[in-house]
Write an enzyme that holds these catalytic residues in place. Structure first.
Site, PDB file in Angstrom:
ATOM      1  CB  CYS A  21      53.587  57.534  26.282  1.00 52.28           C
ATOM      2  SG  CYS A  21      52.803  57.650  27.255  1.00 52.28           S
ATOM      3  CD  GLU A  60      62.343  61.072  22.825  1.00 54.04           C
ATOM      4  OE1 GLU A  60      62.434  62.320  22.568  1.00 54.04           O
ATOM      5  OE2 GLU A  60      61.878  60.929  21.517  1.00 54.04           O
ATOM      6  NE  ARG A  63      61.205  67.543  21.733  1.00 53.09           N
ATOM      7  CZ  ARG A  63      60.549  68.717  21.097  1.00 53.09           C
ATOM      8  NH1 ARG A  63      59.641  69.082  20.710  1.00 53.09           N
ATOM      9  NH2 ARG A  63      59.114  67.026  20.696  1.00 53.09           N
ATOM     10  NE  ARG A  76      59.593  64.836  24.085  1.00 50.45           N
ATOM     11  CZ  ARG A  76      58.834  65.919  24.005  1.00 50.45           C
ATOM     12  NH1 ARG A  76      58.928  66.266  25.524  1.00 50.45           N
ATOM     13  NH2 ARG A  76      58.299  66.617  23.430  1.00 50.45           N
TER      14      ARG A  76
HETATM   15  C1  LIG Z   1      57.333  60.168  18.870  1.00 53.29           C
HETATM   16  S1  LIG Z   1      57.983  59.508  17.058  1.00 53.29           S
HETATM   17  C2  LIG Z   1      59.357  59.353  17.391  1.00 53.29           C
HETATM   18  C3  LIG Z   1      60.458  60.977  16.637  1.00 53.29           C
HETATM   19  C4  LIG Z   1      61.414  60.464  15.546  1.00 53.29           C
HETATM   20  N1  LIG Z   1      62.762  59.983  17.574  1.00 53.29           N
HETATM   21  C5  LIG Z   1      62.072  61.955  15.458  1.00 53.29           C
HETATM   22  O1  LIG Z   1      63.064  61.762  15.777  1.00 53.29           O
HETATM   23  O2  LIG Z   1      61.446  62.045  14.648  1.00 53.29           O
HETATM   24  C6  LIG Z   1      56.877  58.434  18.059  1.00 53.29           C
HETATM   25  C7  LIG Z   1      56.627  58.578  15.923  1.00 53.29           C
HETATM   26  O3  LIG Z   1      56.491  56.813  15.541  1.00 53.29           O
HETATM   27  C8  LIG Z   1      54.641  56.526  14.936  1.00 53.29           C
HETATM   28  N2  LIG Z   1      54.698  54.912  14.421  1.00 53.29           N
HETATM   29  C9  LIG Z   1      53.240  55.492  15.962  1.00 53.29           C
HETATM   30  N3  LIG Z   1      53.340  54.389  15.482  1.00 53.29           N
HETATM   31  C10 LIG Z   1      53.842  53.274  14.037  1.00 53.29           C
HETATM   32  C11 LIG Z   1      53.598  52.177  14.218  1.00 53.29           C
HETATM   33  N4  LIG Z   1      53.106  50.783  14.463  1.00 53.29           N
HETATM   34  N5  LIG Z   1      55.257  51.573  13.473  1.00 53.29           N
HETATM   35  C12 LIG Z   1      56.195  52.311  12.851  1.00 53.29           C
HETATM   36  N6  LIG Z   1      55.514  53.780  13.324  1.00 53.29           N
HETATM   37  C13 LIG Z   1      54.782  54.154  14.072  1.00 53.29           C
HETATM   38  C14 LIG Z   1      54.538  57.949  14.418  1.00 53.29           C
HETATM   39  O4  LIG Z   1      53.860  57.911  13.455  1.00 53.29           O
HETATM   40  C15 LIG Z   1      55.699  59.305  15.042  1.00 53.29           C
HETATM   41  O5  LIG Z   1      56.736  59.493  13.930  1.00 53.29           O
END
Ligand SMILES: C[S@@+](CC[C@H](N)C(=O)[O-])C[C@H]1O[C@@H](n2cnc3c(N)ncnc32)[C@H](O)[C@@H]1O
Length: 354
Positions: free
Chosen positions: A72, A110, A154, A156
């Site tokens: 976010c 999400e 939780r 979302r």
């Molecule tokens: C809220 S988590 C989502 C987790 C996923 N939905 C799950 O079920 O495990 C957001 C993820 O985005 C990844 N992320 C952040 N910046 C990114 C980028 N530039 N490229 C790829 N992944 C990224 C983070 O490392 C993190 O694991």
């Protein structure tokens, strides 16, 4: 019918598992975190692409559904006031450029509960406007994992979009009876960490909240606010989250990606114990055969970042039914209408020529 999806910001594949359980096939995954990538490889036998900002959208395979639990970030309010949505420089911009190029039939995004009120509602507004401009009909709702068969409170924000004009009906999602923490606890195999009686205080007359939480006491640590009146000590909010103790007869609060020490304490069978890592993964709907690699701290980070699998499973089922199957029916119908008119045309022509 098997549909193809891409798994962006994939984490440890919570979204992926929920869609795979509905016979959908993952054709591309991206995740920047090294440890998450290793776990993804170990569990799904697939190497993730790393930073999404460096990936050319043209090189991403065609797909029916785009899935993304994206971080976010605020958008420029100045841009919004001038009548344009400036998403450049944010990770949502990367979702947008992939959608523009690939035009998947459906999208599921999400984010945290407060996404809807983030930046006074501007963030959600900009996202929805951008999706609408790309031709997507959108709907969104805050869903709670506890309503989908896991005992975790939780919440979302889920945004669902379709290219075929269908507004996703969240009310069709089938909810389940709320279960309690005790239903997912491991047997005591001698590895459970208990607190000594002098390490915590139990409150009198604990009450079940509408969220299913039953706050029963706290660890004897510093309380949250300086100068808190002594008669408020029975309130959960005066204790920091890692010091709160909840009854195993109720639901568990949201697991957090910031809680790398796994300080989740429950009151069960007259004693206070820490949840095990396996129990934390169960609280997100992961099966016990899910491979856990690396340090405990990282494993706690990963699980706190994930999406709850049974909730995704139900979403995937309805996305297939409401959006993907319907889109296919419309395409089939259009094709047969075209064929029909060609047939009629040939008939008429033969009559005339003949
Ligand atoms: C809220 S988590 C989502 C987790 C996923 N939905 C799950 O079920 O495990 C957001 C993820 O985005 C990844 N992320 C952040 N910046 C990114 C980028 N530039 N490229 C790829 N992944 C990224 C983070 O490392 C993190 O694991």
């Amino acid at each position: 019918m098997s549909y193809k999806f891409i798994d962006l910001f994939a984490g440890i594949g919570g979204f992926r598992t929920g869609f795979e359980k509905n016979e959908c096939k993952c054709v591309f995954s991206s995740e920047i975190d090294e440890h998450a990538g290793e776990m993804y490889q170990a569990n799904y036998n697939e190497t993730v692409f790393k930073d999404i900002t460096t990936i050319n959208e043209k090189e991403i395979p065609n797909h029916d559904v785009l899935l993304a639990g994206f971080p976010c970030q605020p958008f420029s309010i100045a841009g919004e006031k001038k009548g344009f949505n400036d998403t450049r420089g944010t990770l949502f911009f990367d979702i947008e450029r992939i959608l523009k190029e690939k035009k998947p039939k459906a999208i599921v995004l999400e984010n945290v509960k407060h996404f809807k009120s983030h930046d006074n509602g501007n963030t959600l507004k900009v996202v929805l406007n951008a999706l609408n401009k790309l031709g997507y009909t959108t709907n969104w709702k805050v869903l709670n994992a506890k309503d989908f068969g896991v005992p975790q409170n939780r919440e979302r924000t889920i945004i669902i979009g379709s290219l075929n004009g269908i507004k996703f009906d969240f009310n069709s999602l089938k909810t389940k009876q709320v279960i309690s923490i005790k239903d997912i606890l491991e047997e005591d195999n001698g590895q459970i960490e208990y607190l000594d009686k002098n390490e915590y205080t139990l409150i009198e007359n604990p009450k079940k909240q509408p969220s299913g939480l039953i706050f029963v006491g706290y660890r004897n640590k510093k309380i949250r606010t300086k100068g808190t009146r002594p008669d408020t000590i029975h309130l959960s909010r005066v204790h920091k989250q890692p010091n709160r103790i909840y009854s195993s007869e109720g639901t568990h609060p949201t697991l957090s990606s910031q809680e790398s020490a796994g300080r989740y304490f429950v009151y069960h069978n007259g004693k206070v114990r820490k949840l095990t890592l396996k129990e934390c993964y169960r609280l997100m709907g992961f099966k016990d055969d899910f491979k856990l690699l690396g340090s405990k701290a990282k494993l706690y980070n990963r699980i706190g970042n994930s999406i709850v699998i049974p909730m995704v499973e139900e979403i995937a089922k309805e996305v297939k039914k409401q959006i993907l199957n319907k889109t296919d029916e419309v395409v089939k119908c259009k094709k047969s209408m075209q064929q029909m008119s060609l047939f009629d045309f040939e008939n008429e022509k033969n009559k005339l020529v003949g």
